[in-house]
Design an enzyme around this catalytic site. Structure first.
Site, PDB file in Angstrom:
ATOM      1  N   GLU A  79     -11.108  10.119  17.994  1.00 45.54           N
ATOM      2  CA  GLU A  79     -12.101   9.341  18.696  1.00 45.54           C
ATOM      3  C   GLU A  79     -13.469   9.871  19.067  1.00 45.54           C
ATOM      4  O   GLU A  79     -14.292   9.252  18.891  1.00 45.54           O
ATOM      5  CB  GLU A  79     -11.223   9.076  20.124  1.00 45.54           C
ATOM      6  CG  GLU A  79     -10.416   7.969  20.043  1.00 45.54           C
ATOM      7  CD  GLU A  79      -8.719   8.440  19.773  1.00 45.54           C
ATOM      8  OE1 GLU A  79      -8.821   9.475  19.169  1.00 45.54           O
ATOM      9  OE2 GLU A  79      -7.767   7.672  19.758  1.00 45.54           O
TER      10      GLU A  79
ATOM     11  N   GLU B 288      -1.652   7.463  19.392  1.00 44.38           N
ATOM     12  CA  GLU B 288      -1.106   7.257  20.895  1.00 44.38           C
ATOM     13  C   GLU B 288       0.216   6.530  21.039  1.00 44.38           C
ATOM     14  O   GLU B 288       0.866   6.605  21.758  1.00 44.38           O
ATOM     15  CB  GLU B 288      -2.272   6.833  21.564  1.00 44.38           C
ATOM     16  CG  GLU B 288      -3.446   7.585  21.782  1.00 44.38           C
ATOM     17  CD  GLU B 288      -4.653   7.382  22.689  1.00 44.38           C
ATOM     18  OE1 GLU B 288      -5.267   6.048  21.959  1.00 44.38           O
ATOM     19  OE2 GLU B 288      -4.869   7.594  23.686  1.00 44.38           O
TER      20      GLU B 288
ATOM     21  N   ALA C  81      -7.482   2.039  17.078  1.00 49.71           N
ATOM     22  CA  ALA C  81      -7.899   0.572  17.654  1.00 49.71           C
ATOM     23  C   ALA C  81      -8.700  -0.086  16.774  1.00 49.71           C
ATOM     24  O   ALA C  81      -8.967   0.584  15.615  1.00 49.71           O
ATOM     25  CB  ALA C  81      -8.788   1.125  18.684  1.00 49.71           C
TER      26      ALA C  81
ATOM     27  N   GLY D  21      -5.666   5.470  18.196  1.00 50.83           N
ATOM     28  CA  GLY D  21      -4.696   4.607  19.231  1.00 50.83           C
ATOM     29  C   GLY D  21      -3.344   4.414  18.406  1.00 50.83           C
ATOM     30  O   GLY D  21      -2.288   4.324  19.111  1.00 50.83           O
TER      31      GLY D  21
HETATM   32  N1  CAA Z   1     -11.017  -0.371  12.887  1.00 52.61           N
HETATM   33  C1  CAA Z   1     -11.308  -1.303  12.019  1.00 52.61           C
HETATM   34  N2  CAA Z   1     -11.383  -1.344  10.694  1.00 52.61           N
HETATM   35  C2  CAA Z   1     -11.233  -0.264  10.222  1.00 52.61           C
HETATM   36  C3  CAA Z   1     -10.833   0.859  11.012  1.00 52.61           C
HETATM   37  C4  CAA Z   1     -10.600   0.868  12.256  1.00 52.61           C
HETATM   38  N3  CAA Z   1      -9.873   1.642  13.127  1.00 52.61           N
HETATM   39  N4  CAA Z   1     -10.489   1.809  10.234  1.00 52.61           N
HETATM   40  C5  CAA Z   1     -10.704   1.475   8.953  1.00 52.61           C
HETATM   41  N5  CAA Z   1     -11.138   0.434   9.086  1.00 52.61           N
HETATM   42  C6  CAA Z   1     -11.848  -0.675   7.775  1.00 52.61           C
HETATM   43  C7  CAA Z   1     -12.964  -0.014   7.029  1.00 52.61           C
HETATM   44  O1  CAA Z   1     -14.004  -0.243   7.732  1.00 52.61           O
HETATM   45  C8  CAA Z   1     -12.623  -0.311   5.875  1.00 52.61           C
HETATM   46  O2  CAA Z   1     -13.313  -1.974   5.813  1.00 52.61           O
HETATM   47  P1  CAA Z   1     -14.142  -2.505   4.609  1.00 52.61           P
HETATM   48  O3  CAA Z   1     -13.192  -2.542   3.507  1.00 52.61           O
HETATM   49  O4  CAA Z   1     -14.359  -3.879   5.106  1.00 52.61           O
HETATM   50  O5  CAA Z   1     -15.182  -1.616   4.148  1.00 52.61           O
HETATM   51  C9  CAA Z   1     -11.349  -0.589   5.664  1.00 52.61           C
HETATM   52  O6  CAA Z   1     -10.839  -0.556   6.715  1.00 52.61           O
HETATM   53  C10 CAA Z   1     -10.749   0.592   4.703  1.00 52.61           C
HETATM   54  O7  CAA Z   1     -11.359   1.861   5.344  1.00 52.61           O
HETATM   55  P2  CAA Z   1     -11.708   3.308   4.589  1.00 52.61           P
HETATM   56  O8  CAA Z   1     -12.485   2.362   3.464  1.00 52.61           O
HETATM   57  O9  CAA Z   1     -12.200   4.037   5.461  1.00 52.61           O
HETATM   58  O10 CAA Z   1     -10.426   3.537   3.967  1.00 52.61           O
HETATM   59  P3  CAA Z   1      -9.861   4.769   3.099  1.00 52.61           P
HETATM   60  O11 CAA Z   1      -8.278   4.513   2.990  1.00 52.61           O
HETATM   61  O12 CAA Z   1     -10.731   5.619   2.807  1.00 52.61           O
HETATM   62  O13 CAA Z   1      -9.523   5.726   4.801  1.00 52.61           O
HETATM   63  C11 CAA Z   1      -8.791   5.801   7.369  1.00 52.61           C
HETATM   64  C12 CAA Z   1      -8.577   5.205   5.771  1.00 52.61           C
HETATM   65  C13 CAA Z   1      -8.425   7.210   6.846  1.00 52.61           C
HETATM   66  C14 CAA Z   1      -7.776   5.116   8.112  1.00 52.61           C
HETATM   67  C15 CAA Z   1     -10.282   5.687   7.722  1.00 52.61           C
HETATM   68  O14 CAA Z   1     -10.691   4.267   7.437  1.00 52.61           O
HETATM   69  C16 CAA Z   1     -10.518   6.043   9.153  1.00 52.61           C
HETATM   70  O15 CAA Z   1     -10.567   7.288   9.322  1.00 52.61           O
HETATM   71  N6  CAA Z   1     -10.542   5.027   9.986  1.00 52.61           N
HETATM   72  C17 CAA Z   1     -10.944   5.122  11.400  1.00 52.61           C
HETATM   73  C18 CAA Z   1      -9.761   5.793  12.167  1.00 52.61           C
HETATM   74  C19 CAA Z   1     -10.071   6.188  13.400  1.00 52.61           C
HETATM   75  O16 CAA Z   1     -10.982   6.569  14.050  1.00 52.61           O
HETATM   76  N7  CAA Z   1      -8.999   5.680  14.419  1.00 52.61           N
HETATM   77  C20 CAA Z   1      -9.507   5.846  15.874  1.00 52.61           C
HETATM   78  C21 CAA Z   1      -9.993   4.526  16.428  1.00 52.61           C
HETATM   79  S1  CAA Z   1     -10.592   4.675  18.014  1.00 52.61           S
HETATM   80  C22 CAA Z   1      -9.169   4.478  18.991  1.00 52.61           C
HETATM   81  O17 CAA Z   1      -8.043   4.537  18.296  1.00 52.61           O
HETATM   82  C23 CAA Z   1      -9.448   4.644  20.395  1.00 52.61           C
HETATM   83  C24 CAA Z   1      -8.278   4.424  21.124  1.00 52.61           C
HETATM   84  O18 CAA Z   1      -7.737   5.286  21.780  1.00 52.61           O
HETATM   85  C25 CAA Z   1      -7.737   3.106  21.466  1.00 52.61           C
END
Ligand code: CAA
Length: 702
Positions: free
Chosen positions: A124, A104, A62, A101
């Site tokens: 999450e 999912e 998400a 998500g």
């Molecule tokens: N939403 C918004 N922004 C996000 C994001 C997300 N899910 N994931 C990453 N970003 C942004 C970061 O803030 C970062 O922004 P900046 O460049 O402005 O700082 C940019 O994307 C790049 O992220 P990373 O620096 O972390 O890049 P990476 O290549 O080292 O890692 C990644 C990539 C593994 C995807 C890591 O970003 C990550 O773990 N993201 C979160 C994943 C997550 O937790 N997903 C679950 C979300 S909750 C959900 O999905 C709920 C649901 O059930 C609907």
């Protein structure tokens, strides 16, 4: 440009998500997903669909930036139901990180194919929430409840090979992923019924025969979660599968998600996520600044810290030379490194071949000439300024002009160390935390003359080493240890006044710390602080001395775990602290000698004095510009000191209490306990203006 596009490859419709950087499921993406599906379904030439992504990854979850706002339709869960109910087969083409998500959505598709190297997970829980778009219902049905619960409660991703074994992935594609997915889709286009995760019955039937499994999972999660609520909500949601029909479970899962999303815990964990990423951004050293290549490093000092740092480099694939005065010290250091790696191999977390490769990257020597060609030296010897100056003077002569000379000092003046060289612009502090190969924090200490290239290189290196780098300025103890000192000061004063180690530790672990201050002192060694204090002048008469109790314990040889006695006693070979009546007697005796009449200290007082002392110092640090942001202070504490993630860090916690309340209590403590409680000017301003530390960060960023 649209964030989701539809394209035809023969009879297969391909839906492409294109929303950099990580294809997060913002409103426009959700909307686009539904519209592209409709397009594919309406086209009579299309027999099946592929869901793919452009850029560096499949959907990584998400859009976390939307979490603070009211959800806008289409809700993700509804979009996924549309995919699941599609009369045409849908194949998700996974690569990079299919997370949250994103996974999912893939679970709502009928098939999943993936490239080698794909990571799949439901992280999450690490954001204080639960998979709220059907993940808690579909994943367990598809791969079994035990494995699914493990993934959902830990939040850790699995690799594609495991995913294939579990049936989460149908095929691993070699070569071009989209081509492979299109071929797969053409193959299964006419297969009916369409396989849907929700319809897989055998794991559910099996789980129904063992409902006690959930009680055990809850008990285990409670023991590990340090007071965080999200892991328990995750289990509650998965358990719904056994209790109510699928559709009802989805609704209840969504309600649990909404509740979790609004919690302070989730706000704190989202703050931590963005704080870690903000820490990498240095206003006057923008992304793309010039950096130096670090192809070979050296560590001076083969003790515990030096050896740990060498492992960090070896783990990241960078050859490293471990240097010490005597061959025996070098040998001992290398032996410990090998033992550490062997332990990891024994636990099955590292292959023997990988251990051999890592050990092969570490060479030992007593010969400083071996430092002539390294790109970076990290000095990790005793905390003694004269020694450090001598070493840096020598390094200056031996190392090539472009080499970075770094110190791992935890307290000493990096500027003074830099001045002992002819290249202060190449000198920086790289403060690792013990054990260096485990702790994620790296304080990058910028000296007055450190060049921007060296700062940029160090921050980039931190990431390469798998660390969270936080840029800090020069002062005694930098950010972490300077605040820690105030925390330990109050802990010790509270003991002198009436608290016992077990009460202190219970309160702080109850707050969520991994360990309380007394158990931590026993682990680190009470003698360490005692030896440092012995070299320092005693406080002037009339000023309280925090070392009274630990000094007495150290004088009696109670150094902590290593002597099976410290603030607690320990069974030989055990690390479990046992309250010791002998210590109670010692503490009571010290209080008497100090003329303090012991009193009952409340749990609230312990928490407030420990936390507010830390926060007050954090505010001073921020005011002085030693930290760039309040969120950087939080990042230091979360990654270096076991501060509970679900509390967001000390400055985030201060915002949840409110600056006015924190100041009010600090002023009361100042009245009661005197000058050590001098309130920070910044905190006073925030209290007066009704502002927060988060507001300070926003002001500074604009
Ligand atoms: N939403 C918004 N922004 C996000 C994001 C997300 N899910 N994931 C990453 N970003 C942004 C970061 O803030 C970062 O922004 P900046 O460049 O402005 O700082 C940019 O994307 C790049 O992220 P990373 O620096 O972390 O890049 P990476 O290549 O080292 O890692 C990644 C990539 C593994 C995807 C890591 O970003 C990550 O773990 N993201 C979160 C994943 C997550 O937790 N997903 C679950 C979300 S909750 C959900 O999905 C709920 C649901 O059930 C609907």
């Amino acid at each position: 440009m649209s964030k989701v596009e539809f394209e035809k490859r023969g009879a297969i419709g391909v839906i492409f998500v294109d929303y950099p950087p990580v294809n997060a499921l913002g409103q426009a993406v959700r909307q686009g997903l539904v519209e592209a599906l409709d397009q594919g379904l309406a086209d009579p030439e299309v027999s099946a669909l592929v869901l793919a992504c452009r850029g560096r990854t499949f959907i990584a979850g998400a859009d976390i930036t939307e979490f603070g706002k009211p959800p806008e339709p289409p809700l993700l869960g509804d979009a996924i139901l549309r995919y699941e109910e599609s009369p045409k087969a849908i194949v998700a083409a996974l690569f990079g990180t299919a997370l949250g998500g994103g996974l999912e959505v893939a679970l709502g598709c009928h098939y999943r194919v993936a490239s080698a190297g794909t990571k799949l997970g439901l992280p999450e829980v690490k954001l204080g929430i639960l998979p709220g778009a059907g993940g808690t219902q579909r994943l367990p049905r598809l791969i079994g409840f035990e494995k699914a619960l493990d993934m959902i409660v830990s939040g850790d991703p699995i690799g594609v090979d495991d995913a294939k074994k579990l049936g989460l992935v149908d095929e691993i594609v070699t070569g071009d992923l989209v081509d492979g997915a299109v071929r797969f889709a053409a193959k299964i286009a006419t297969v009916r019924p369409l396989p849907r995760a929700r319809d897989v019955a055998h794991h559910l039937e099996q789980a129904k025969t063992n409902p006690g499994f959930f009680d055990k999972a809850t008990k285990d999660a409670r023991a590990k979660s340090r007071g965080a609520r999200a892991p328990l909500r995750c289990i509650e949601a998965v358990r719904l599968a056994l209790e109510v029909p699928f559709e009802e479970a989805l609704l209840r899962e969504r309600a649990l998600m909404r509740e979790a999303r609004e919690s302070v815990e989730s706000k704190a964990m989202r703050h931590v996520f963005f704080a870690e990423r903000a820490a990498a951004k240095i206003p006057d050293v923008p992304e793309g600044s010039e950096t130096l290549a670090i192809k070979k490093a050296a560590v001076l000092g083969a003790g515990t810290m030096g050896g740990g740092i060498a492992m960090v480099f070896a783990n990241a694939g960078i050859p490293v030379v471990l240097v010490d005065r005597e061959a025996a010290f070098v040998e001992k250091g290398l032996d410990i490194v090998k033992k550490n790696y062997a332990g990891t191999v024994k636990k099955g977390k590292l292959s023997q071949a990988e251990m051999d490769a890592r050990v092969g990257r570490i060479t030992g020597t007593t010969d400083w000439d071996g430092l002539a060609d390294v790109d970076l030296v990290i000095e990790a010897v005793f905390e003694e300024m004269a020694l450090k100056k001598e070493i840096f003077g020598k390094l200056d002569k031996i190392c090539k002009p472009t080499a970075i000379l770094a110190t791992n000092t935890s307290t000493l003046d990096v500027n003074a160390i830099a001045r002992s060289t002819s290249r202060p612009s190449q000198v920086i502090g790289l403060h690792f935390f013990s054990p260096a190969n485990v702790m994620r924090l790296l304080e990058v200490v910028r000296g007055k003359e450190t060049s921007k290239t060296v700062v940029a290189t160090s921050m980039k290196l931190a990431k390469q080493l798998g660390k969270v780098g936080v840029l800090v300025g020069v002062c005694y103890g930098f950010v972490g240890n300077r605040m820690l000192h105030k925390y330990y000061r109050e802990a010790n004063f509270l003991i002198q006044e009436g608290a016992l180690p077990e009460q202190l530790d219970r309160v702080m672990t109850g707050f969520g710390f991994a360990m309380g201050p007394c158990a931590t002192s026993d682990l680190a060694g009470i003698d360490v602080g005692w030896r440092i204090r012995k070299e320092q002048p005693k406080p002037p008469a009339g000023e309280r001395y925090m070392g009274a109790v630990p000094d007495r314990l150290a004088e009696m040889g109670r150094y902590g775990q290593k002597t099976n006695a410290g603030f607690y006693k320990y069974e030989a070979g055990s690390r479990t602290p046992v309250p010791d009546p002998e210590v109670t007697a010692i503490i009571e005796q010290v209080s008497k000698e100090l003329g303090i009449e012991r009193r009952a200290v409340t749990d609230d007082e312990i928490l407030e004095r420990c936390m507010f002392a830390m926060i007050n110092e954090g505010a001073k640090i921020l005011d002085e510009g030693i930290a760039l942001r309040a969120s950087d202070v939080d990042t230091v504490w979360i990654n270096g000191y076991g501060f509970p993630t679900h509390r967001g860090g000390p400055m985030f916690y201060a915002d949840t209490v409110g600056a006015a309340k924190v100041l009010e209590r600090i002023l009361q403590f100042q009245k009661e306990f005197g000058g050590v409680w001098e309130p920070s000017a910044l905190l006073q301003r925030l209290a007066k203006e009704g502002k927060s530390f988060a507001g300070v960060d926003a002001e500074r960023a604009s």
